[in-house]
Design a protein around this motif. Structure first.
Motif, PDB file in Angstrom:
ATOM      1  N   ARG A   1      -2.903  -0.382  10.013  1.00 48.67           N
ATOM      2  CA  ARG A   1      -2.866  -1.823  10.277  1.00 48.67           C
ATOM      3  C   ARG A   1      -2.194  -2.110  11.619  1.00 48.67           C
ATOM      4  O   ARG A   1      -2.596  -3.023  12.348  1.00 48.67           O
ATOM      5  N   PHE A   2      -1.180  -1.320  11.943  1.00 45.33           N
ATOM      6  CA  PHE A   2      -0.551  -1.470  13.262  1.00 45.33           C
ATOM      7  C   PHE A   2      -1.592  -1.268  14.361  1.00 45.33           C
ATOM      8  O   PHE A   2      -1.671  -2.045  15.318  1.00 45.33           O
ATOM      9  N   ALA A   3      -2.387  -0.197  14.235  1.00 48.99           N
ATOM     10  CA  ALA A   3      -3.403   0.115  15.251  1.00 48.99           C
ATOM     11  C   ALA A   3      -4.425  -1.008  15.368  1.00 48.99           C
ATOM     12  O   ALA A   3      -4.869  -1.347  16.476  1.00 48.99           O
ATOM     13  N   VAL A   4      -4.811  -1.601  14.235  1.00 52.06           N
ATOM     14  CA  VAL A   4      -5.803  -2.681  14.258  1.00 52.06           C
ATOM     15  C   VAL A   4      -5.252  -3.907  14.985  1.00 52.06           C
ATOM     16  O   VAL A   4      -5.929  -4.509  15.830  1.00 52.06           O
ATOM     17  N   VAL A   5      -4.008  -4.277  14.661  1.00 48.45           N
ATOM     18  CA  VAL A   5      -3.399  -5.449  15.311  1.00 48.45           C
ATOM     19  C   VAL A   5      -3.189  -5.185  16.797  1.00 48.45           C
ATOM     20  O   VAL A   5      -3.443  -6.051  17.643  1.00 48.45           O
TER      21      VAL A   5
ATOM     22  N   THR B   1       0.830  -1.218   0.000  1.00 45.81           N
ATOM     23  CA  THR B   1       0.000   0.000   0.000  1.00 45.81           C
ATOM     24  C   THR B   1       0.861   1.265   0.000  1.00 45.81           C
ATOM     25  O   THR B   1       0.372   2.341   0.339  1.00 45.81           O
ATOM     26  N   ASP B   2       2.139   1.128  -0.382  1.00 45.41           N
ATOM     27  CA  ASP B   2       3.065   2.260  -0.346  1.00 45.41           C
ATOM     28  C   ASP B   2       2.816   3.189  -1.535  1.00 45.41           C
ATOM     29  O   ASP B   2       3.335   2.982  -2.639  1.00 45.41           O
TER      30      ASP B   2
ATOM     31  N   GLY C   1      -7.762  -2.684   3.228  1.00 43.73           N
ATOM     32  CA  GLY C   1      -7.775  -1.313   2.717  1.00 43.73           C
ATOM     33  C   GLY C   1      -7.095  -0.288   3.599  1.00 43.73           C
ATOM     34  O   GLY C   1      -7.113   0.909   3.280  1.00 43.73           O
ATOM     35  N   LYS C   2      -6.472  -0.728   4.679  1.00 36.06           N
ATOM     36  CA  LYS C   2      -5.838   0.207   5.614  1.00 36.06           C
ATOM     37  C   LYS C   2      -4.378   0.457   5.233  1.00 36.06           C
ATOM     38  O   LYS C   2      -3.718  -0.385   4.611  1.00 36.06           O
ATOM     39  N   SER C   3      -3.875   1.630   5.635  1.00 36.10           N
ATOM     40  CA  SER C   3      -2.453   1.927   5.453  1.00 36.10           C
ATOM     41  C   SER C   3      -1.647   1.136   6.480  1.00 36.10           C
ATOM     42  O   SER C   3      -2.213   0.549   7.411  1.00 36.10           O
ATOM     43  N   SER C   4      -0.337   1.133   6.337  1.00 37.12           N
ATOM     44  CA  SER C   4       0.509   0.382   7.264  1.00 37.12           C
ATOM     45  C   SER C   4       0.353   0.869   8.701  1.00 37.12           C
ATOM     46  O   SER C   4       0.257   0.063   9.635  1.00 37.12           O
ATOM     47  N   ASN C   5       0.316   2.188   8.908  1.00 37.00           N
ATOM     48  CA  ASN C   5       0.138   2.724  10.260  1.00 37.00           C
ATOM     49  C   ASN C   5      -1.201   2.304  10.845  1.00 37.00           C
ATOM     50  O   ASN C   5      -1.302   1.975  12.028  1.00 37.00           O
TER      51      ASN C   5
END
Length: 336
Positions: free
Chosen positions: A263-267, A92-93, A257-261
């Protein structure tokens, strides 16, 4: 870029043909930079200054290389990334997509640095310029590169020197890079100097990298806005979570559909401690010989609650309450 790396880029190419046996021999490693390494806690302004200075130095070295004819065009299919990965893949970069378009429109401005790959004549190993290499493959263009017969130590120092000035290299990517160098057998003093780190900070990076499993890193990606404290929090939650719960967090539909940052929050949220649910009191219904309900008894860790049924047995509650002292006395007497 360190003085030793500018020397590597500017020195004349060897007379031997690229890919010959002599071109893959290791050269003597240059002296490591002297003095104290820079502090790891650089401000954003310092990083920006370092990145600008690095770009200026690379441009100067590239110009020198252009003049002496040492920049060549290579088939990107013949170039392999360094065995020591420094980037965490992120599909997603958006910045990389923009980078590819810039090269499409303006061409590759600065050359990559590669060495003839040891043991594989005709192939090359990338010291730095991995994104340029990836863009060249996508665009179907040759990779502009400087070819130098670097030793393993020189390759690590060159790779680390470029990483040191990158403003976009995230905390976990630096930790990941350091860990990969350790696994490749690079000594810690060389790693510290290549990355411009003090030994204590290098140990901190490695502890975080070791605490984050590859499966978690693959899902989250580089997370450029996430710093050390949040990664430590995630590491603690991973240690206390069951494998099933980790798998569930990594498979969350909220990651799509989330950005890397993000995705961190979701995990991180998926591995948060679940709130304790209060146990409901166990209930028992008491009936007389005819099957009529006359009371309900609820037992919990804090005590016993008796509720009389006034509809079926009017006045029983008052009767029971009045005789509680008598009942208590009888209970105590039974224990004497």
């Amino acid at each position: 870029m360190s003085k030793s790396i500018r020397h590597l880029m500017a020195r004349p190419a060897p007379d031997q043909a690229v890919g010959s046996a002599s071109s893959t021999e290791s050269t003597t490693s240059p002296p490591l930079p002297a003095g104290n390494p820079p502090s790891p806690r650089r401000t954003g302004a310092a990083r920006s200054f370092g990145a600008a200075w690095q770009a200026q130095e690379q441009a100067r070295a590239a110009a020198d290389a252009e003049r002496d004819g040492s920049v060549v065009e290579l088939d990107p299919g013949l170039c392999d990334p360094s065995a020591i990965a420094d980037r965490v893949p992120d599909t997603t970069d958006a910045a990389f997509d923009a980078f590819v378009e810039q090269i499409r429109d303006e061409g590759q401005r600065s050359p990559a640095l590669v060495r003839p790959k040891p043991g594989e004549p005709g192939r090359y190993e990338i010291a730095y310029g991995r994104r340029r290499h990836r863009a060249a493959r996508i665009l179907g263009r040759p990779l502009r590169a400087i070819v130098r017969p670097l030793s393993d130590t020189e390759l690590v120092i060159a790779q680390g020197s470029e990483n040191l000035a990158r403003a976009d290299l995230s905390y976990i990517e630096r930790a990941h890079f350091a860990q990969n160098m350790v696994r490749a057998g690079v000594t810690r003093d060389v790693i510290a100097k290549a990355m411009g780190l003090q030994t204590t900070h290098l140990s901190s990076l490695l502890s975080v990298a070791e605490a984050i499993p590859a499966s978690v890193l693959a899902v989250i990606g580089p997370a450029p806005r996430i710093g050390r404290p949040n990664w430590l929090t995630l590491a603690d939650r991973i240690k206390s979570a069951t494998p099933e719960r980790i798998d569930s967090a990594l498979a969350s539909p909220d990651l799509s559909g989330k950005s890397s940052n993000e995705r961190f929050a979701v995990v991180l949220a998926g591995l948060a401690a679940a709130p304790k649910v209060a146990k409901r009191a166990k209930a028992e219904t008491l009936k007389d010989a005819k099957g009529l309900k006359f009371a309900r008894v609820e037992r919990s860790t804090s005590g016993v609650r008796v509720t009389t049924d006034e509809a079926n047995e009017p006045g029983f509650g008052d009767y029971l309450a009045a005789r509680l002292p008598e009942i208590l006395a009888a209970y105590r007497a039974s224990k004497a």
